[in-house]
Design a protein around this motif. Structure first.
Motif, PDB file in Angstrom:
ATOM      1  N   UNK A  25     -13.147   4.016   4.728  1.00  0.00           N
ATOM      2  CA  UNK A  25     -12.775   5.406   4.482  1.00  0.00           C
ATOM      3  C   UNK A  25     -13.943   6.190   3.902  1.00  0.00           C
ATOM      4  N   UNK A  26     -14.713   5.573   3.014  1.00  0.00           N
ATOM      5  CA  UNK A  26     -15.886   6.253   2.459  1.00  0.00           C
ATOM      6  C   UNK A  26     -16.896   6.547   3.562  1.00  0.00           C
ATOM      7  N   UNK A  27     -17.102   5.573   4.448  1.00  0.00           N
ATOM      8  CA  UNK A  27     -18.037   5.769   5.553  1.00  0.00           C
ATOM      9  C   UNK A  27     -17.569   6.871   6.497  1.00  0.00           C
ATOM     10  N   UNK A  28     -16.235   7.047   6.581  1.00  0.00           N
ATOM     11  CA  UNK A  28     -15.676   8.073   7.466  1.00  0.00           C
ATOM     12  C   UNK A  28     -15.677   9.459   6.825  1.00  0.00           C
ATOM     13  N   UNK A  29     -16.023   9.547   5.529  1.00  0.00           N
ATOM     14  CA  UNK A  29     -16.124  10.852   4.884  1.00  0.00           C
ATOM     15  C   UNK A  29     -14.984  11.230   3.967  1.00  0.00           C
ATOM     16  N   UNK A  30     -14.159  10.260   3.558  1.00  0.00           N
ATOM     17  CA  UNK A  30     -13.073  10.540   2.621  1.00  0.00           C
ATOM     18  C   UNK A  30     -13.575  10.424   1.188  1.00  0.00           C
ATOM     19  N   UNK A  31     -13.112  11.319   0.317  1.00  0.00           N
ATOM     20  CA  UNK A  31     -13.249  11.134  -1.126  1.00  0.00           C
ATOM     21  C   UNK A  31     -12.098  10.238  -1.569  1.00  0.00           C
ATOM     22  N   UNK A  32     -12.376   9.259  -2.416  1.00  0.00           N
ATOM     23  CA  UNK A  32     -11.400   8.221  -2.707  1.00  0.00           C
ATOM     24  C   UNK A  32     -10.974   8.212  -4.172  1.00  0.00           C
TER      25      UNK A  32
END
Length: 297
Positions: A25-32
């Motif tokens: 998800x981080x690689x896809x551009x989500x803030x987590x």
């Protein structure tokens, strides 16, 4: 770190599947945003940690992902059954109540459940519209999913993520299988004809992100397109590891040793990922041979 997809909250971010979700998800551009029962500082790819309480703070989240659920690989005593239920149904009820109370609500709620909802179905091919089955685990899974229903009434898109056996380094299933087969103690369970719906962890998480983006709602079988019978799974794993697999655990012995949990091992669920395939998801590891080639040293 600042993503362009939005903000994703994850219950279970520090677990096996949660860790892979954080990575992808981080690689896809989500803030987590991770949730924890103890105070934690941001680190790695998790931008923020919030305390998990009876009233968790869901403010600012675009997507909420629930990966909670105590492992059922133990005797199904009354006390353990209470924990199984609270860590599944109870957690979902807490999330939905927090959504109801929030001024701004997540747009998507991905609720991690299990293919155990189908019960023991023999050779029946199980797509997502198949009815729920019978037995303790099927009923627990059905309640687990029903607990998320009120979120739909709040205008939230709900995805019930029905997971099979998840194969990946660091995961409980693969760690146990590898240990047993490395010792030459692997073998079929019961008659070995029961279907095992499995999936590589990278496909499991890739599928989650795909279906969140694909505007899907409802159930998803998070399984490989090619489930295996237990006997075939055993044979292929033994071959990949270069070890014999002559052992056999009779059904009666499993039931004596494991009690109710033996039912989960012996049940047959020929679940197939119709929803994922319909939405165009491409599996990186569609066959067991491909998954084992990646996982076996």
């Amino acid at each position: 770190m600042s993503g362009n997809k939005g903000k994703m909250g994850i219950v279970g971010a520090s677990g096996f599947i949660g860790g892979e979700l954080v990575r992808q998800a981080a690689a896809a551009g989500w803030d987590l945003v991770g949730f924890s029962r103890s105070q934690r500082e941001p680190g790695g790819e998790v931008d923020e940690w919030r305390l998990w309480t009876d009233e968790p703070d869901l403010s600012g989240l675009d997507v909420m992902v629930n990966l909670a659920g105590e492992g059922i690989d133990k005797r199904w005593t009354d006390e353990n059954k209470k924990r199984f239920r609270e860590s599944r149904v109870g957690v979902v009820e807490t999330i939905v109540a927090a959504m109801r109370a929030a001024e701004t609500r997540p747009k998507v709620f991905l609720n991690g459940t299990a293919v155990g909802i189908y019960g023991d179905r023999g050779d029946e091919i199980l797509e997502e519209q198949a009815r729920a089955g019978n037995g303790y685990l099927a009923e627990l899974c059905e309640d687990w999913e029903k607990a998320a229903d009120p979120a739909q009434e709040l205008g939230i898109r709900v995805i019930n993520w029905r997971t099979g056996v998840v194969l990946g380094r660091g995961g409980a299933a693969w760690s146990q299988l590898r240990k047993v087969f490395a010792l030459g103690a692997g073998g079929r369970l019961g008659g070995g004809q029961q279907w095992m719906p499995w999936i590589h962890v990278e496909d499991l998480v890739g599928g989650m992100l795909w279906m969140i983006d694909a505007d899907h709602h409802g159930a998803v079988n998070a399984t490989s397109p090619n489930p295996e019978r237990n006997a075939d799974f055993t044979r292929k794993l033994a071959k990949a590891m270069g070890r014999p697999a002559f052992m056999h655990a009779p059904a009666w012995a499993l039931k004596i040793g494991l009690g109710g949990f033996a039912d989960a091992l012996l049940s047959s669920q020929r679940a197939v990922p119709a929803a994922l395939l319909e939405k165009g998801f491409s599996f990186r590891f569609p066959t067991l041979e491909e998954a084992l080639e990646d996982l076996v040293d």
